[in-house]
Write a protein that holds these residues in place. Structure first.
Motif, PDB file in Angstrom:
ATOM      1  N   LEU A  74       0.851  -1.190   0.000  1.00  0.00           N
ATOM      2  CA  LEU A  74       0.000   0.000   0.000  1.00  0.00           C
ATOM      3  C   LEU A  74       0.887   1.239   0.000  1.00  0.00           C
ATOM      4  O   LEU A  74       2.081   1.153   0.256  1.00  0.00           O
ATOM      5  CB  LEU A  74      -0.899   0.025   1.243  1.00  0.00           C
ATOM      6  CG  LEU A  74      -1.888  -1.127   1.418  1.00  0.00           C
ATOM      7  CD1 LEU A  74      -2.567  -1.032   2.769  1.00  0.00           C
ATOM      8  CD2 LEU A  74      -2.911  -1.117   0.303  1.00  0.00           C
ATOM      9  N   ASP A 112     -10.825  -6.204   2.665  1.00  0.00           N
ATOM     10  CA  ASP A 112     -10.645  -4.755   2.485  1.00  0.00           C
ATOM     11  C   ASP A 112      -9.189  -4.420   2.170  1.00  0.00           C
ATOM     12  O   ASP A 112      -8.905  -3.607   1.284  1.00  0.00           O
ATOM     13  CB  ASP A 112     -11.088  -3.990   3.730  1.00  0.00           C
ATOM     14  CG  ASP A 112     -12.594  -3.987   3.941  1.00  0.00           C
ATOM     15  OD1 ASP A 112     -13.339  -4.364   3.004  1.00  0.00           O
ATOM     16  OD2 ASP A 112     -13.026  -3.631   5.052  1.00  0.00           O
ATOM     17  N   TRP A 113      -8.253  -5.033   2.910  1.00  0.00           N
ATOM     18  CA  TRP A 113      -6.835  -4.771   2.676  1.00  0.00           C
ATOM     19  C   TRP A 113      -6.412  -5.221   1.283  1.00  0.00           C
ATOM     20  O   TRP A 113      -5.684  -4.522   0.593  1.00  0.00           O
ATOM     21  CB  TRP A 113      -5.983  -5.467   3.731  1.00  0.00           C
ATOM     22  CG  TRP A 113      -6.062  -4.849   5.092  1.00  0.00           C
ATOM     23  CD1 TRP A 113      -6.417  -3.562   5.398  1.00  0.00           C
ATOM     24  CD2 TRP A 113      -5.787  -5.482   6.327  1.00  0.00           C
ATOM     25  NE1 TRP A 113      -6.371  -3.365   6.749  1.00  0.00           N
ATOM     26  CE2 TRP A 113      -5.980  -4.528   7.359  1.00  0.00           C
ATOM     27  CE3 TRP A 113      -5.387  -6.763   6.690  1.00  0.00           C
ATOM     28  CZ2 TRP A 113      -5.782  -4.815   8.693  1.00  0.00           C
ATOM     29  CZ3 TRP A 113      -5.195  -7.057   8.028  1.00  0.00           C
ATOM     30  CH2 TRP A 113      -5.387  -6.091   9.018  1.00  0.00           C
ATOM     31  N   GLN A 115      -8.356  -5.624  -1.357  1.00  0.00           N
ATOM     32  CA  GLN A 115      -9.002  -4.743  -2.338  1.00  0.00           C
ATOM     33  C   GLN A 115      -8.219  -3.440  -2.474  1.00  0.00           C
ATOM     34  O   GLN A 115      -7.986  -2.951  -3.580  1.00  0.00           O
ATOM     35  CB  GLN A 115     -10.446  -4.448  -1.929  1.00  0.00           C
ATOM     36  CG  GLN A 115     -11.202  -3.597  -2.926  1.00  0.00           C
ATOM     37  CD  GLN A 115     -11.446  -4.333  -4.234  1.00  0.00           C
ATOM     38  OE1 GLN A 115     -11.889  -5.471  -4.231  1.00  0.00           O
ATOM     39  NE2 GLN A 115     -11.149  -3.700  -5.345  1.00  0.00           N
ATOM     40  N   GLU A 116      -7.782  -2.903  -1.350  1.00  0.00           N
ATOM     41  CA  GLU A 116      -6.993  -1.670  -1.365  1.00  0.00           C
ATOM     42  C   GLU A 116      -5.634  -1.902  -2.043  1.00  0.00           C
ATOM     43  O   GLU A 116      -5.166  -1.064  -2.818  1.00  0.00           O
ATOM     44  CB  GLU A 116      -6.804  -1.175   0.071  1.00  0.00           C
ATOM     45  CG  GLU A 116      -6.224   0.199   0.173  1.00  0.00           C
ATOM     46  CD  GLU A 116      -6.151   0.717   1.600  1.00  0.00           C
ATOM     47  OE1 GLU A 116      -5.587   1.810   1.756  1.00  0.00           O
ATOM     48  OE2 GLU A 116      -6.627   0.041   2.539  1.00  0.00           O
ATOM     49  N   PHE A 120      -4.255  -0.093  -5.376  1.00  0.00           N
ATOM     50  CA  PHE A 120      -2.955   0.568  -5.339  1.00  0.00           C
ATOM     51  C   PHE A 120      -2.061   0.070  -6.474  1.00  0.00           C
ATOM     52  O   PHE A 120      -1.407   0.855  -7.168  1.00  0.00           O
ATOM     53  CB  PHE A 120      -2.281   0.351  -3.982  1.00  0.00           C
ATOM     54  CG  PHE A 120      -0.880   0.871  -3.894  1.00  0.00           C
ATOM     55  CD1 PHE A 120      -0.596   2.219  -4.062  1.00  0.00           C
ATOM     56  CD2 PHE A 120       0.177   0.011  -3.627  1.00  0.00           C
ATOM     57  CE1 PHE A 120       0.702   2.706  -3.968  1.00  0.00           C
ATOM     58  CE2 PHE A 120       1.478   0.486  -3.534  1.00  0.00           C
ATOM     59  CZ  PHE A 120       1.747   1.830  -3.710  1.00  0.00           C
TER      60      PHE A 120
END
Length: 124
Positions: A74, A112-113, A115-116, A120
């Motif tokens: 990220l 969620d992580w 997907q982020e 990114f």
């Protein structure tokens, strides 16, 4: 799939953990490809966004007996007790390492992580 089986040949109890991770990632990024390498399995679309690897030393004190590590990048650091390490290999890129010891660890927060991380990777 044979390459995945080979990757987990010395840690067959970790394979269901990988299957749970793979299922979640494929749900989030249906076009993602899986690249099995010697030391890790990478999920990528345009670029790699998540990696699964087996612990180098599975007997680290305080860690579960059977687990895999999922790493993802990220542009910022997440502070969360589930993450065992966060490093900055490049400016503005933080690689997060998460232990998956139960299939239930592949939960909404994990999704969620990932997907982020996928979003990114697509912006780079």
């Amino acid at each position: 799939m044979e390459m995945v089986q080979h990757f987990f040949a010395h840690a067959p109890k970790a394979l269901p953990l990988f299957e749970a991770v793979k299922g979640a990632i494929v749900d989030l990024a249906p076009h993602a490809q899986i690249r099995v390498q010697k030391s890790q399995i990478a999920f990528h679309d345009t670029r790699s966004f998540a990696y699964v690897w087996l612990p180098i030393r599975p007997d680290i004190k305080g860690r579960p007996k059977n687990y895999i590590v999922v790493s993802f990048g990220l542009d910022h650091k997440i502070s969360n007790s589930r993450l065992v390490d966060v490093v900055e290999p490049y400016p503005n890129r933080r690689t997060h390492h998460l232990i998956i010891a139960r299939t239930t660890d592949v939960d909404s927060q994990f999704r969620d992580w990932i997907q982020e991380a996928y979003a990114f990777s697509e912006r780079k």
